[in-house]
Write a protein that holds these residues in place. Sequence first.
Motif, mmCIF file in Angstrom:
data_model
loop_
_atom_site.group_PDB
_atom_site.id
_atom_site.type_symbol
_atom_site.label_atom_id
_atom_site.label_comp_id
_atom_site.label_asym_id
_atom_site.label_seq_id
_atom_site.Cartn_x
_atom_site.Cartn_y
_atom_site.Cartn_z
ATOM 1 N N ALA A 41 30.408 151.898 94.479
ATOM 2 C CA ALA A 41 29.910 152.859 93.501
ATOM 3 C C ALA A 41 28.557 152.441 92.943
ATOM 4 N N GLY A 42 28.150 151.202 93.206
ATOM 5 C CA GLY A 42 26.883 150.706 92.682
ATOM 6 C C GLY A 42 25.693 151.064 93.543
ATOM 7 N N SER A 43 25.744 152.214 94.235
ATOM 8 C CA SER A 43 24.650 152.691 95.083
ATOM 9 C C SER A 43 24.316 151.723 96.214
ATOM 10 N N VAL A 44 25.304 150.973 96.670
ATOM 11 C CA VAL A 44 25.111 150.076 97.803
ATOM 12 C C VAL A 44 26.315 150.187 98.734
ATOM 13 N N THR A 45 26.049 150.497 99.988
ATOM 14 C CA THR A 45 27.073 150.508 101.034
ATOM 15 C C THR A 45 26.702 149.443 102.049
ATOM 16 N N ASN A 46 27.642 148.555 102.347
ATOM 17 C CA ASN A 46 27.359 147.435 103.230
ATOM 18 C C ASN A 46 28.083 147.558 104.565
ATOM 19 N N THR A 47 27.389 147.193 105.637
ATOM 20 C CA THR A 47 28.029 147.074 106.944
ATOM 21 C C THR A 47 28.151 145.600 107.284
ATOM 22 N N TYR A 48 29.240 145.267 107.980
ATOM 23 C CA TYR A 48 29.511 143.889 108.371
ATOM 24 C C TYR A 48 29.764 143.830 109.872
ATOM 25 N N LYS A 49 29.377 142.739 110.472
ATOM 26 C CA LYS A 49 29.567 142.503 111.907
ATOM 27 C C LYS A 49 30.536 141.352 112.089
ATOM 28 N N PHE A 50 31.533 141.548 112.957
ATOM 29 C CA PHE A 50 32.531 140.502 113.167
ATOM 30 C C PHE A 50 31.985 139.430 114.094
ATOM 31 N N ASN A 51 32.061 138.174 113.627
ATOM 32 C CA ASN A 51 31.625 137.024 114.399
ATOM 33 C C ASN A 51 32.844 136.428 115.092
ATOM 34 N N THR A 52 32.916 136.547 116.410
ATOM 35 C CA THR A 52 34.095 136.086 117.149
ATOM 36 C C THR A 52 34.200 134.565 117.170
ATOM 37 N N THR A 53 33.114 133.866 116.860
ATOM 38 C CA THR A 53 33.148 132.398 116.830
ATOM 39 C C THR A 53 33.796 131.896 115.546
ATOM 40 N N THR A 54 33.392 132.471 114.414
ATOM 41 C CA THR A 54 33.933 132.042 113.122
ATOM 42 C C THR A 54 35.193 132.812 112.735
ATOM 43 N N GLY A 55 35.404 133.978 113.376
ATOM 44 C CA GLY A 55 36.548 134.812 113.030
ATOM 45 C C GLY A 55 36.389 135.480 111.681
ATOM 46 N N LYS A 56 35.127 135.703 111.271
ATOM 47 C CA LYS A 56 34.859 136.310 109.969
ATOM 48 C C LYS A 56 33.838 137.435 110.097
#
Length: 211
Positions: A127-142
Amino acid sequence: AATPSTDLSLGTSSPFAGTSFDMLGGQYVAVANQGANSAVYKWNGSTLATVTLGTATGSDGVDWVPFVVGGEQYLLWVSLSANSILYKWDMSNSRFNSVQNDFAVSQGLGGDAFVINGTQYVVVGGAGSVTNTYKFNTTTGKLEAAQSLSITGRDFAGFVIGGVQYLSVATGTNTRIYKWNATTSLFESAQTISTTSARGVENFSLNGEQY
C-alpha cells in the motif's frame, strides 16, 4: 473421494484471502487471516485438516502465494504489517518450515508467482506505493529483490502472449499492464487501463486470444 454436503468451518478469524494448490497428489488450502495466525489445510477425503507450520505466521495475513521450484513446494505468506515469510515443504516432517523472513514489505496487499524463461519470480504489492518483484535463487534457495515498481499493487495476473511475459496490476485506482524486457530483465510499463477502484484482476484465453 467424498464430497462435503455442508459448509466446512475452519475456525478462521477475519479471513482476508485464500488459495488452493496441489502437492504430491493432495489438495491443499491456505487461508490468510487478519484476526489470528494464518493457516494451511489438507483435504483428507471428508474434511480439511490443519497442516503444521514450523513458524507461526502472525495475525495480519493478506495472501498466500504457492509456487514450485525443482520439484520443491514453496509458500509465501504476505503480511500487512510485518515481514512476509517464505515457507518450504519438509517432506520428512510433513510440515512447512520457514526458510526466509526478510521481506520488509510496506503494508503488503497481495502477491503472485510466475516463471520467465525458466526462472521463478514472485511479485508482492504494498500500500506504500511500492510493488516489488523477486527472483528465486536456486543456489541459496531464497528470493532476491529484482525490481521495484512505484505503484500500489492490490492484485496481480501474469500472462504470456507470443512468448512474452506480461503482468497486469490492479492498483486500487486504474489497472496497469507491464511487459517484460528480455534485454534488461525488467518489467516496463505498456498500458494503463482506466478503471474505478480496481482491487482485483484476472486473465483468461478465449478462442486463442488473451483477455
